[in-house]
Design a protein around this motif. Structure first.
Motif: not given
Lengths: 295, 288
Positions: A292, B279, A178, A289, B282-288, A215, A223
């Motif tokens: 975003n 990714v 991530i 979330i 796993l992050t529900f689109g919170a990290v792009k 962030r 998570i």
């Protein structure tokens, strides 16, 4: 005019039948067990003792909070979650920067680093317990022996540390995966500008890379916390919560109460505590979330 | 080329050599860390090809006669193939079912959004945050009363529900990238919504659907809370099979390693293939 509103109104209602099945099953999946857990937690209910019935009020909760094992399990859960978070997020941040830098064979090295994430928990736990940490035949013991040290019997002497090592190994790849994505989205020109302004690698890391990753780091922490709060298989196959209660986490305590002692009421009270704890984290995660989702 | 270099100031060239050395250091460090992380897995695979006596030799043997004894014994002593089959059935079943529910739902939210879409998405996500251990007791009792304990159907249902929020989310983000005009053009040509999904959306979004399915497969395959608590033998997948080695059985290092290697190899390959898309899920689109 009317021609353009026609498809729009058709489109608005038309999507619903497609959405309904998913919403319905998830609603059931959430409401039914949750309601049952709450209900059971107020009941005298033991699967082994059918005579024990009736409303218990807050008795189950009272027994829970006056049980020293419960507090031990909370402390153990906290130790496990915080240790693993510190290790995986700390190392993960550094490794993300490391694997963002080009070097020969970087893509293969990355694959090797994220590999542990795809290993099922029962395999990781037993592999570490036997092949690595076994005091006689494990590699750690052999290496210690070769250097003249007494081998460590990890699961007898430092059971919690052993669990932390295993779980950190499993979750470090997640953090790297991530955080690496986050580092890669950093504008190269910004780093270049900082470099030309005379910022060294450490200054670049502290003033440019870290703020950019803030962030992503928050998301990783949240998570991971949700998953780490319910770590189960690793403890189940290595220590069974022991020795004594040394590695009994809240999740394991609930399991033991429910499926080993058949105390449905008491276990449900524990379940409610776990749900409340997870929700505290979840609220922050969902908010982050949602922010975003606007974009 | 040469003239260009001679034109650059001395200072920059110096920093170039420092960069060169740092570059090497980064490479060495990067590889050391990678090998250290992968080492336990590599050691396990190596051990799986040893005989039981070689596996516990001290000091450990790096050179040995490779043998498939461990693998043969795993199959002959325990019915490995049954567990593997269960793993395949519950993972594929849970994933297929989740996709079946999620494709229409994600389609509806991506192409026919309403005021409630955002709230619905977030609510779906929040169901994922319910800790499984909090609802273990009711699920266990429901399963017991419905005769679902140790059945594949029961586990498939759980896996479908467990992954549905992630699958909907991931599909939603992929569907958002499909140009709306194409679907609208289809509608003008008289396609109804079912045709729209089947003939236009599915082919266009296939790569996204595939990687969503892949993530769901990985999560099902490695799931070890529900499988350990809700199955014992008939429907037990590989996670449960490996757990049976937690008894003194585990001390048969070669057998344990062989069983483990077989249990993780297929999913690791899938994981490596899909790592870039992971990714997003796993992050529900919170990290792009």
């Amino acid at each position: 005019m009317s021609a353009s509103t026609m498809p729009a109104s058709r489109s608005r209602g038309a999507g619903l039948p497609f959405l309904a099945p998913s919403v319905l099953v998830l609603l059931l999946w959430m409401i039914v067990p949750l309601a049952m857990t709450l209900w059971f937690s107020t009941q005298r209910y033991n699967l082994l003792d059918p005579t024990q019935t009736g409303f218990a009020g807050i008795d189950n909760y009272y027994y829970l909070v006056t049980d020293p094992d419960f507090w031990t399990s909370l402390v153990n859960t906290l130790v496990l979650v915080v240790s693993v978070l510190v290790i995986t997020v700390g190392l993960g941040t550094l490794l993300a920067v490391l694997y963002d830098t080009a070097f020969p064979g970087r893509n293969i090295a990355r694959l090797l680093v994220i590999a542990p994430f795809f290993v099922m928990p029962t395999v990781s736990a037993l592999m570490w317990k036997n092949l690595m940490m076994h005091p006689i035949y494990g590699l750690f013991g052999v290496v210690a022996h070769a250097f003249g040290f007494a081998p460590i019997d990890w699961f007898a002497q430092y059971p919690m540390a052993a669990i932390v090592i295993i779980v950190s190994w499993e979750w470090l790849p997640f953090a790297v995966l991530i955080l690496l994505t986050a580092v890669q989205s950093l504008d190269g020109e910004q780093k270049e500008a900082a470099r030309l302004d005379g910022a060294g690698p450490i200054a670049q890391f502290v003033y440019i890379i870290l703020p950019h990753m803030r962030r992503a780091i928050t998301v990783v922490i949240m998570i991971e916390t949700i998953f780490l709060l319910t770590i189960f298989a690793e403890i189940f196959v290595t220590t069974s919560g022991g020795p004594g209660t040394a590695t009994t986490t809240l999740a394991y305590l609930i399991y033991a109460r429910a499926l080993l002692q058949y105390d449905v009421g008491g276990a449900s009270a524990g379940g409610v505590v776990a749900i409340v704890l997870a929700n505290i984290v979840a609220i922050f995660l969902v908010r982050s979330i949602a922010r975003n989702l606007e974009a | 080329m040469a003239t260009v270099i001679s034109d650059t100031p001395v200072k920059l060239r110096a920093s170039g050599t420092v960069g060169e050395r740092a570059h090497w250091a980064v490479g060495v460090l990067g590889w050391l860390v990678a090998l250290a992380m992968f080492f336990p897995i590599a050691w396990m695979v190596l051990t799986s090809f040893k005989s039981e006596t070689d596996a516990i030799a001290t000091p450990p043997l790096l050179l040995f006669h490779p043998t498939l004894e461990g693998y043969a014994e795993v199959q002959s002593r325990a019915n490995y193939l049954l567990f593997a089959l269960n793993s395949v059935i519950v993972s594929v079943g849970g994933t297929a079912l989740a996709l079946l529910f999620a494709v229409p739902a994600a389609y509806s939210m991506a192409f026919h959004p309403t005021r409630r879409t955002r709230g619905t998405l977030l609510w779906m996500l929040s169901t994922k945050m319910l800790p499984p251990v909090g609802v273990l007791i009711p699920i266990y009792l429901l399963f017991r009363n419905l005769g679902l304990l140790d059945t594949r159907i029961g586990l498939i249902a759980i896996y479908m529900l467990m992954n549905l929020p992630i699958v909907v989310w991931m599909l939603y983000t992929f569907f958002k990238e499909v140009p709306k005009d194409i679907l609208e053009a289809g509608r003008m040509d008289g396609a109804n919504q079912r045709d729209e999904i089947r003939h236009l959306l599915l082919p266009l979004a296939m790569p996204g659907i595939a990687s969503t399915g892949l993530l769901s497969l990985i999560l099902c395959w490695n799931e070890a809370f529900w499988s350990l608590n809700l199955t014992s033998h008939a429907a037990a997948p590989l996670t449960q099979f490996i757990a049976s080695f937690s008894s003194p059985e585990g001390l048969f290092f070669s057998k344990l390693s062989a069983a483990s290697t077989m249990a993780i190899a297929p999913i690791m390959v899938l994981g490596w293939i899909s790592q870039k898309q992971l990714v997003r899920g796993l992050t529900f689109g919170a990290v792009k």
